[in-house]
Design a protein around this motif. Sequence first.
Motif, short mmCIF file in Angstrom:
data_model
loop_
_atom_site.label_atom_id
_atom_site.label_comp_id
_atom_site.label_asym_id
_atom_site.label_seq_id
_atom_site.Cartn_x
_atom_site.Cartn_y
_atom_site.Cartn_z
N GLY A 159 0.82 -1.21 0.00
CA GLY A 159 0.00 0.00 0.00
C GLY A 159 0.85 1.26 0.00
N GLN A 160 0.45 2.26 0.79
CA GLN A 160 1.18 3.51 0.85
C GLN A 160 1.34 3.95 2.31
N ILE A 161 2.33 4.82 2.53
CA ILE A 161 2.62 5.33 3.87
C ILE A 161 2.45 6.85 3.84
N LYS A 162 1.66 7.36 4.77
CA LYS A 162 1.42 8.79 4.87
C LYS A 162 2.50 9.40 5.77
N VAL A 163 3.22 10.40 5.24
CA VAL A 163 4.26 11.09 6.00
C VAL A 163 3.66 12.38 6.54
N ASN A 164 3.55 12.47 7.87
CA ASN A 164 2.89 13.61 8.53
C ASN A 164 3.94 14.33 9.38
N VAL A 165 4.38 15.52 8.91
CA VAL A 165 5.39 16.31 9.62
C VAL A 165 4.66 17.35 10.48
N ILE A 166 5.00 17.38 11.78
CA ILE A 166 4.32 18.27 12.73
C ILE A 166 5.35 19.20 13.36
#
Length: 517
Positions: free
Chosen positions: A500-507
Motif C-alpha cells: 500500500g502507501q505510507i502517509k508522511v505527517n510532519v508536525i
Amino acid sequence: MDTTLAIIFIVVAAVVGIAAGFVFGVTYRKKVAEREIGSAETEATRIINEAIRSGESRKKEMLLEAKDEIHKSRTEHEKEVKERRAELSKQERRLEQKEATLDKKTEAFEKKEEDLAKKLQKVAETQAEAEQAKAAQMKALEVISGLTQEQAKQHLLQSVEEEVRHETAMKIKEIEQQMKDEADDKAREVIALAIQRCAADHAAECTVSVVPLPNDEMKGRIIGREGRNIRTLETITGVDLIIDDTPEAITVSSFDPVRREVARLALEKLIVDGRIHPTRIEDMVEKSRKEVERVIREEGERACYETGVHNLNPELVKILGRQKYRTSYGQNVLNHSIEVSHIAGLMAAELGVDVALAKRAGLLHDLGKSIDHEVEGSHVQLGADLARKYKENPVIVNAIEAHHGDVEPKTVIAVLVQAADAVSAARPGARRENVENYIRRLQKLEELTGSWPGVDKAYAIQAGREVRIMVKPEVVTEDNMILLARDIAKQIEAELEYPGQIKVNVIRETKAVEFAK
C-alpha cells in the motif's frame, strides 16, 4: 526491154527530184535561219539598250533614296545626341547638387561628433563623480549599518532565497495538493467501482497440513515396524511426516504444495482403509496423485471459466491449477490470481482499455509461483518465461514482468495488473504478515524518518500506514516542512518495502509557557 528501161528512167528521175528537193529545202532553211538570227540580234540589241537605260534610271533613284535615308539618319542621330547631352547636363547638375548637400551633411556630422565627444567627456566626468559619491555613500552606509558591502549582499541574497523558498514550497504544496486531489478522486472512483463489483473469499493456508487421526494407536500403525511405513510414504511422496505429542493428529510438511496434498489424501485414504503396509501405501499414493492431477486440471479450467479467459494452452491451464495448492503470505495464489483478473478487467472497463487482455494478464501474472519451488529463479521471471514459451501476447509478458516493478511497464494493461495485484494483496484480511517482520518494518521506518536533521521524534502508527514526525521548530521552518516531508517520502520509497502507501505527517509545534505570580 522497153519496160525495164522505163522503170530505170523513172527511178533515176525520182532520185534526181529528191536530190533537187533536198537542196532546195536546205537553201530555204538557211535563208529563214539567217533572217531569224538577224531579227533576234536586233531584238537583243534593243533589249540591252532598254536595260541600260532602265538601270541608269534605277541607279539614279536608288542614289536619291540613299541620300534621303542618310539625311534622315543624320537628323535623328543629331537629335538623339542633343537629347543625351541635355540628359548628361541634367545629371551633372543633379550630382553637383548632391555633392553640395553631402558636403553640408559631412560638415554637420563632424560638428555633431565634436559635440558628442564633448558630451562623452562630460558624462565620464559625471560618472567618476557619481562613483566617488557612491563610494562615499557606501562607506557612510557601512558605518551606519555596521555591515560591510559583502555582508549586506549576503544578507540580501539570504532574504531573497528565503522568499523564493517560501514561494516555491507554497507552489509545490498547491500543485501537489491539486494533483493529489484529482488523482485520488479518479483512482478512488475506479478502484471503488472495481472492488465493489468483485467479492473474493480468503483462506489462510501455510506450508503444513494436519491430518486428524481416529486415535493415537493409528500413529504406530502409520510408523510401521521399524519405521518402514513412514519411510515408504516419505520416499514416495517426497514430504516429511511429523509425528509428535499432538494428540490424534499427524503433520505433513513440504514446500511443494502438490506433494503435500498428495501425501495428505493418501494418509486419509490409508486411515479409512485401515490396511497400512508399503504396497498399499504405493497404491494409495498413486490414486491420490491421479486425483490431485484431476483436481488441478479442473481448478485451472474453473479459473478460466470464472474469469472468462479462453484459448489457454492446456499446459498453462494445468500450471494455473497448481496454484490452488500454493499460498503467499497465507493467501491462496489461485484465488488471488482470479481476484486480480476481475479487478484488472473492471478497471480496464472503466478506463476503456481491452478488458479481455487485462483479465488474461491478471490471471497469469503469478504463473511462476506454480513452479518457483522446483525451478531456480524468481516467480516473475519464471512466469514471463512460461508465457513466452506458450506464445502469449507480448503485452501479457510485459505485465507479468512489471507487476512487481522489476521492469518498466510498457502498456496500460501492465499498470492495471500492477494496481490490481496491490489492491488484492493489501485489502484487509488478504494476507498474514509475520509479527517479527512486521515489528522490524515499523522499527526501520521510525529509524529512517528519525535520522533526518531537525527531527525530534518519529512514530509509526496505524500498522505502519502513517508515520508522524515531530520536528524542532527552531531548526525546521514552516516552508522547510513541506520540502522535508517530500524528501522523507522519497527516501521511504527508495529504501523500504511495504504494502500500500505510507502517509508522511510532519508536525511543527511551538509552545510558550509563562506563570503569573
